[in-house]
Design a protein around this motif. Structure first.
Motif, PDB file in Angstrom:
ATOM      1  N   GLU A   1       5.373   9.229   7.267  1.00  0.00           N
ATOM      2  CA  GLU A   1       5.987  10.105   6.269  1.00  0.00           C
ATOM      3  C   GLU A   1       5.132  10.235   5.018  1.00  0.00           C
ATOM      4  OE1 GLU A   1       9.007  11.102   8.679  1.00  0.00           O
ATOM      5  OE2 GLU A   1       8.845  11.815   6.619  1.00  0.00           O
ATOM      6  N   GLN A   2       4.091   9.388   4.919  1.00  0.00           N
ATOM      7  CA  GLN A   2       3.276   9.304   3.699  1.00  0.00           C
ATOM      8  C   GLN A   2       2.256  10.436   3.655  1.00  0.00           C
ATOM      9  OE1 GLN A   2       3.351   6.149   1.514  1.00  0.00           O
ATOM     10  NE2 GLN A   2       2.726   7.784   0.150  1.00  0.00           N
ATOM     11  N   VAL A   3       2.400  11.307   2.688  1.00  0.00           N
ATOM     12  CA  VAL A   3       1.438  12.384   2.474  1.00  0.00           C
ATOM     13  C   VAL A   3       1.210  12.538   0.978  1.00  0.00           C
ATOM     14  CG1 VAL A   3       2.042  13.682   4.561  1.00  0.00           C
ATOM     15  CG2 VAL A   3       3.258  14.137   2.428  1.00  0.00           C
ATOM     16  N   THR A   4       0.090  13.156   0.622  1.00  0.00           N
ATOM     17  CA  THR A   4      -0.193  13.483  -0.770  1.00  0.00           C
ATOM     18  C   THR A   4      -0.071  14.987  -0.949  1.00  0.00           C
ATOM     19  OG1 THR A   4      -1.673  11.603  -1.098  1.00  0.00           O
ATOM     20  CG2 THR A   4      -1.937  13.470  -2.588  1.00  0.00           C
ATOM     21  N   THR A   5       0.737  15.383  -1.890  1.00  0.00           N
ATOM     22  CA  THR A   5       0.954  16.795  -2.156  1.00  0.00           C
ATOM     23  C   THR A   5       0.191  17.197  -3.406  1.00  0.00           C
ATOM     24  OG1 THR A   5       3.162  16.698  -1.166  1.00  0.00           O
ATOM     25  CG2 THR A   5       2.685  18.571  -2.585  1.00  0.00           C
ATOM     26  N   LYS A   6      -0.620  18.232  -3.295  1.00  0.00           N
ATOM     27  CA  LYS A   6      -1.395  18.727  -4.428  1.00  0.00           C
ATOM     28  C   LYS A   6      -1.102  20.207  -4.621  1.00  0.00           C
ATOM     29  CE  LYS A   6      -6.161  19.259  -6.067  1.00  0.00           C
ATOM     30  NZ  LYS A   6      -7.593  19.049  -5.730  1.00  0.00           N
TER      31      LYS A   6
ATOM     32  N   SER B   1       0.829  -1.205   0.000  1.00  0.00           N
ATOM     33  CA  SER B   1       0.000   0.000   0.000  1.00  0.00           C
ATOM     34  C   SER B   1       0.862   1.254   0.000  1.00  0.00           C
ATOM     35  CB  SER B   1      -0.932  -0.006   1.209  1.00  0.00           C
ATOM     36  OG  SER B   1      -1.732   1.145   1.233  1.00  0.00           O
ATOM     37  N   LEU B   2       1.947   1.225   0.766  1.00  0.00           N
ATOM     38  CA  LEU B   2       2.854   2.366   0.781  1.00  0.00           C
ATOM     39  C   LEU B   2       3.462   2.600  -0.597  1.00  0.00           C
ATOM     40  CD1 LEU B   2       4.722   1.762   4.169  1.00  0.00           C
ATOM     41  CD2 LEU B   2       3.256   3.701   3.632  1.00  0.00           C
ATOM     42  N   ILE B   3       3.868   1.498  -1.247  1.00  0.00           N
ATOM     43  CA  ILE B   3       4.467   1.603  -2.573  1.00  0.00           C
ATOM     44  C   ILE B   3       3.452   2.150  -3.578  1.00  0.00           C
ATOM     45  CG2 ILE B   3       5.440   0.255  -4.483  1.00  0.00           C
ATOM     46  CD1 ILE B   3       6.601  -1.640  -2.300  1.00  0.00           C
ATOM     47  N   ALA B   4       2.209   1.633  -3.498  1.00  0.00           N
ATOM     48  CA  ALA B   4       1.161   2.098  -4.415  1.00  0.00           C
ATOM     49  C   ALA B   4       0.851   3.574  -4.183  1.00  0.00           C
ATOM     50  CB  ALA B   4      -0.099   1.255  -4.235  1.00  0.00           C
ATOM     51  N   ASN B   5       0.839   3.997  -2.915  1.00  0.00           N
ATOM     52  CA  ASN B   5       0.575   5.402  -2.608  1.00  0.00           C
ATOM     53  C   ASN B   5       1.660   6.323  -3.152  1.00  0.00           C
ATOM     54  OD1 ASN B   5      -1.825   4.895  -1.310  1.00  0.00           O
ATOM     55  ND2 ASN B   5      -0.959   4.872   0.736  1.00  0.00           N
TER      56      ASN B   5
ATOM     57  N   LYS C   1       2.932  10.460  -7.111  1.00  0.00           N
ATOM     58  CA  LYS C   1       3.698  10.988  -8.239  1.00  0.00           C
ATOM     59  C   LYS C   1       2.769  11.356  -9.399  1.00  0.00           C
ATOM     60  CE  LYS C   1       8.187   8.766  -7.515  1.00  0.00           C
ATOM     61  NZ  LYS C   1       9.219   7.870  -8.113  1.00  0.00           N
ATOM     62  N   THR C   2       1.811  10.459  -9.675  1.00  0.00           N
ATOM     63  CA  THR C   2       0.855  10.730 -10.753  1.00  0.00           C
ATOM     64  C   THR C   2       0.058  11.991 -10.450  1.00  0.00           C
ATOM     65  OG1 THR C   2       0.644   8.367 -11.248  1.00  0.00           O
ATOM     66  CG2 THR C   2      -1.110   9.810 -12.032  1.00  0.00           C
TER      67      THR C   2
END
Length: 224
Positions: A184-189, A71-75, A80-81
């Motif tokens: 450390e997992q966040v989504t940047t927009k 899941s971490l890898i997929a996130n 990135k996308t």
């Protein structure tokens, strides 16, 4: 069967012969000397017949940890996308507005795109670090999984007992490492904000067009 080093003492490189209940530690003969004064130091051969969790149950826990790593890898890939898409949207917005106020947007585009790509560079580096760490976790999990699978077919009672005790410590490490990476997992927009009145923008210059960078926590839920 080959336990891939799980039946070898990590401190002394010798075969594991004892289990110290006082310190919850698998021991070789050298360790046995160091733990000689402990209240409960049992030979593996004398305790391996005791009931231990079935490898199939332990395998399910490892599979969950592997799923968390996946899941971490997929996130990371999804983030990135999303970053690439948000940057593409920024470029489109900038070009549409530049048609109306060319001079202003010629100045703003260079500044904004530099900021966006700077954020992208930093974020990609962070995501690559998480991806690399998560891949390493998965590799380590797969190594233990292969031993667990082999135990189901060919493991001796001694080996199953050693695996169980070794598994407890290793899976705690897996969960700890995954939790650390999850934090450390966040989504940047990234988006753009424009003032309502373009006249005001022209009067104040290009600094009113700003890059918005939104980071959203996307970590997976811990396994319980």
């Amino acid at each position: 069967m080959d336990m891939k080093g799980m039946d070898i003492c990590q401190s002394h490189g010798k075969k594991i012969k004892f289990y110290c209940h006082d310190h919850s530690k698998l021991c070789c003969t050298t360790c046995g000397i160091l733990h000689g004064k402990c209240d409960q130091l049992d030979e593996i051969s004398s305790v391996s017949g005791r009931k231990v969790p079935d490898p199939s149950f332990l395998k399910q826990i490892l599979l969950q940890s592997e799923a968390d790593a996946d899941s971490l890898i997929a996130n990371c890939k999804q983030s990135k996308t999303g970053l690439n898409q948000s940057i593409a949207n920024i470029s489109k917005e900038l070009h549409e507005m530049r048609d109306r106020v060319m001079k202003l947007f010629d100045m703003a585009e260079k500044r904004i795109m530099n900021e966006a790509n700077a954020v992208k560079s930093v974020e990609f580096k962070r995501l690559d670090d998480i991806n690399a760490a998560s891949s390493k976790i998965k590799t380590n999990i797969n190594q233990v999984l292969s031993v667990c699978s082999a135990l189901l077919k060919n493991g001796t009672p001694d080996q199953k007992y050693i695996f169980w005790r070794n598994f407890q410590q290793r899976n705690e490490t897996f969960i700890s490492d995954i939790t650390e990476q999850r934090n450390e997992q966040v989504t940047t927009k990234m988006t753009l904000s424009f003032p309502k009145e373009l006249t005001t923008i022209l009067e104040k210059g290009n600094n009113d067009i700003k890059l918005n960078c939104e980071r959203k926590q996307t970590g997976i839920l811990p396994f319980i």
